[in-house]
Design a protein around this motif. Structure first.
Motif, mmCIF file in Angstrom:
data_model
loop_
_atom_site.group_PDB
_atom_site.id
_atom_site.type_symbol
_atom_site.label_atom_id
_atom_site.label_comp_id
_atom_site.label_asym_id
_atom_site.label_seq_id
_atom_site.Cartn_x
_atom_site.Cartn_y
_atom_site.Cartn_z
ATOM 1 N N ASP A 73 0.879 -1.164 0.000
ATOM 2 C CA ASP A 73 0.000 0.000 0.000
ATOM 3 C C ASP A 73 0.916 1.212 0.000
ATOM 4 N N ILE A 74 0.918 1.952 -1.106
ATOM 5 C CA ILE A 74 1.883 3.047 -1.211
ATOM 6 C C ILE A 74 1.557 4.184 -0.241
ATOM 7 N N ARG A 75 0.422 4.135 0.426
ATOM 8 C CA ARG A 75 0.091 5.145 1.432
ATOM 9 C C ARG A 75 0.793 4.892 2.761
ATOM 10 N N THR A 76 1.269 3.658 2.978
ATOM 11 C CA THR A 76 1.803 3.287 4.290
ATOM 12 C C THR A 76 3.149 2.570 4.239
ATOM 13 N N ASP A 77 3.547 2.067 3.085
ATOM 14 C CA ASP A 77 4.632 1.088 3.034
ATOM 15 C C ASP A 77 5.988 1.644 2.619
ATOM 16 N N LEU A 78 6.135 2.960 2.664
ATOM 17 C CA LEU A 78 7.446 3.599 2.600
ATOM 18 C C LEU A 78 7.759 4.099 4.005
ATOM 19 N N PRO A 79 9.023 4.151 4.391
ATOM 20 C CA PRO A 79 9.306 4.562 5.782
ATOM 21 C C PRO A 79 8.983 6.017 6.092
ATOM 22 N N ARG A 80 9.120 6.912 5.098
ATOM 23 C CA ARG A 80 8.836 8.332 5.328
ATOM 24 C C ARG A 80 8.374 8.984 4.024
ATOM 25 N N TYR A 81 7.499 9.981 4.160
ATOM 26 C CA TYR A 81 6.978 10.716 3.011
ATOM 27 C C TYR A 81 7.153 12.215 3.250
ATOM 28 N N ARG A 82 7.176 12.971 2.146
ATOM 29 C CA ARG A 82 7.171 14.425 2.256
ATOM 30 C C ARG A 82 5.993 14.999 1.483
ATOM 31 N N ILE A 83 5.350 15.976 2.075
ATOM 32 C CA ILE A 83 4.190 16.633 1.479
ATOM 33 C C ILE A 83 4.562 18.074 1.151
ATOM 34 N N TYR A 84 4.298 18.450 -0.103
ATOM 35 C CA TYR A 84 4.525 19.827 -0.570
ATOM 36 C C TYR A 84 3.184 20.441 -0.924
ATOM 37 N N ARG A 85 2.982 21.663 -0.516
ATOM 38 C CA ARG A 85 1.754 22.394 -0.869
ATOM 39 C C ARG A 85 2.143 23.696 -1.556
ATOM 40 N N GLU A 86 1.588 23.886 -2.746
ATOM 41 C CA GLU A 86 1.930 25.070 -3.559
ATOM 42 C C GLU A 86 3.440 25.185 -3.754
ATOM 43 N N GLY A 87 4.104 24.040 -3.904
ATOM 44 C CA GLY A 87 5.538 24.035 -4.161
ATOM 45 C C GLY A 87 6.411 24.244 -2.957
ATOM 46 N N VAL A 88 5.841 24.273 -1.761
ATOM 47 C CA VAL A 88 6.605 24.502 -0.533
ATOM 48 C C VAL A 88 6.512 23.266 0.359
ATOM 49 N N PHE A 89 7.648 22.827 0.885
ATOM 50 C CA PHE A 89 7.643 21.690 1.795
ATOM 51 C C PHE A 89 6.785 22.003 3.008
ATOM 52 N N ALA A 90 5.803 21.131 3.274
ATOM 53 C CA ALA A 90 4.867 21.366 4.371
ATOM 54 C C ALA A 90 5.166 20.487 5.581
ATOM 55 N N GLU A 91 5.378 19.196 5.350
ATOM 56 C CA GLU A 91 5.617 18.304 6.481
ATOM 57 C C GLU A 91 6.167 16.967 6.010
ATOM 58 N N GLU A 92 6.803 16.254 6.943
ATOM 59 C CA GLU A 92 7.254 14.887 6.707
ATOM 60 C C GLU A 92 6.421 13.963 7.582
ATOM 61 N N VAL A 93 5.880 12.885 6.987
ATOM 62 C CA VAL A 93 4.964 12.001 7.702
ATOM 63 C C VAL A 93 5.361 10.552 7.453
ATOM 64 N N PHE A 94 4.752 9.658 8.235
ATOM 65 C CA PHE A 94 5.017 8.228 8.112
ATOM 66 C C PHE A 94 3.855 7.480 7.470
ATOM 67 N N ASP A 95 2.752 8.160 7.182
ATOM 68 C CA ASP A 95 1.521 7.516 6.718
ATOM 69 C C ASP A 95 0.715 8.561 5.944
ATOM 70 N N LEU A 96 0.162 8.153 4.803
ATOM 71 C CA LEU A 96 -0.574 9.106 3.962
ATOM 72 C C LEU A 96 -2.088 8.935 4.009
ATOM 73 N N ARG A 97 -2.582 8.018 4.812
ATOM 74 C CA ARG A 97 -4.018 7.726 4.752
ATOM 75 C C ARG A 97 -4.881 8.937 5.099
ATOM 76 N N ASP A 98 -4.405 9.800 5.975
ATOM 77 C CA ASP A 98 -5.208 10.957 6.367
ATOM 78 C C ASP A 98 -5.269 12.033 5.283
ATOM 79 N N VAL A 99 -4.314 12.004 4.349
ATOM 80 C CA VAL A 99 -4.284 13.050 3.316
ATOM 81 C C VAL A 99 -4.595 12.494 1.924
ATOM 82 N N TRP A 100 -4.872 11.200 1.838
ATOM 83 C CA TRP A 100 -5.069 10.574 0.525
ATOM 84 C C TRP A 100 -6.341 11.079 -0.156
ATOM 85 N N GLN A 101 -6.238 11.318 -1.475
ATOM 86 C CA GLN A 101 -7.366 11.781 -2.273
ATOM 87 C C GLN A 101 -7.622 10.821 -3.430
ATOM 88 N N ASP A 102 -8.898 10.672 -3.804
ATOM 89 C CA ASP A 102 -9.261 9.733 -4.858
ATOM 90 C C ASP A 102 -8.722 10.119 -6.220
#
Length: 255
Positions: A73-102
């Motif tokens: 599950d690519i939302r959970t099975d990498l050790p760390r993820y980075r989220i960028y919003r409007e081209g700016v680094f926003a946060e580093e997380v361990f799980d994407l399920r809360d931000v996943w979009q269809d």
């Protein structure tokens, strides 16, 4: 190491470190997630710049289990993820399920970690592994071909190689065209805009003796993160540098 077991450890939060040296012989990939409206431009960007972005697989809208790792599950099975919003680094997380979009489309891009086992088997020491560091990565002045909103310069990873082993390192890595292939620069970082090899833009500095080793630079799958800073999509998700998806695919080199 077993890829399924390692991915489950990431999913459960039991491991969060770099995947360099893990599950050797199995293909590892970088990851980029974008909304559907940006997907066609990014696909074209990958095709125009295969050295930096060798595409392993594209997951359709909403898909989370790649063909290269059907139980993942690519939302959970990498050790760390980075989220960028409007081209700016926003946060580093361990799980994407809360931000996943269809409407998310996922791109899995070849990674130089795939050929590291081959280098080690050839007797070439990898100092970032020996020093337990995330491989150092640098922004360069190497301009890439643009596609839509996606434009920018290449990012490279650096591995100091003993001088007497440089030719061997080049020959080995050139066999992995799907994982960045041979290096883009050998021994002259200033030529590609790098002023200080001890001050990486991503990853961690690696100590080495410049009298006996030469810094060698390979194209890097962190390039899309650098490109995102200019593209400014409303949201873009990537792997954290050095923290890849470990697939079930055995690299052709080891078949």
């Amino acid at each position: 190491m077993n890829p399924t077991e390692e991915r489950l450890a990431f999913r459960k939060g039991l491991k969060t470190g770099t995947t360099s040296g893990m599950c050797e012989g199995y293909v590892q990939t970088n990851m980029v997630v974008l909304q559907k409206e940006y997907a066609s431009d990014f696909l074209a960007f990958c095709k125009k710049n295969p050295k930096s972005c060798p595409l392993v697989e594209k997951l359709d809208t909403g898909q989370v289990a790649p063909n290269v790792a059907p139980e993942a599950d690519i939302r959970t099975d990498l050790p760390r993820y980075r989220i960028y919003r409007e081209g700016v680094f926003a946060e580093e997380v361990f799980d994407l399920r809360d931000v996943w979009q269809d409407d998310f489309v996922t791109f899995l891009i070849g990674c130089s970690f795939t050929f590291e086992k081959a280098l080690v088997e050839a007797g070439i020491p990898l100092l970032h592994q020996l020093q337990q560091k995330v491989v150092p990565m640098f922004k360069t002045n190497i301009e890439l071909e643009s596609s839509g909103i996606f434009a920018g310069n290449m990012v490279v990873s650096m591995r100091p190689i003993p001088n007497q082993m440089m030719d061997k390192a080049l020959r080995v890595s050139e066999q992995f065209g799907h994982a960045h292939g041979g290096p883009v620069q050998v021994g002259n970082p200033e030529q590609i805009g790098i002023q200080d090899v001890m001050n990486p833009d991503y990853g961690e500095a690696v100590k080495f003796d410049e009298n006996i080793s030469t810094p060698i630079f390979w194209a890097c799958g962190v390039t899309p993160q650098n490109v995102a800073l200019k593209a400014k999509p409303s949201i873009m998700i990537t792997h954290a540098p050095g923290h890849m998806l470990i697939t079930d695919e055995v690299d052709e080199y080891y078949r």
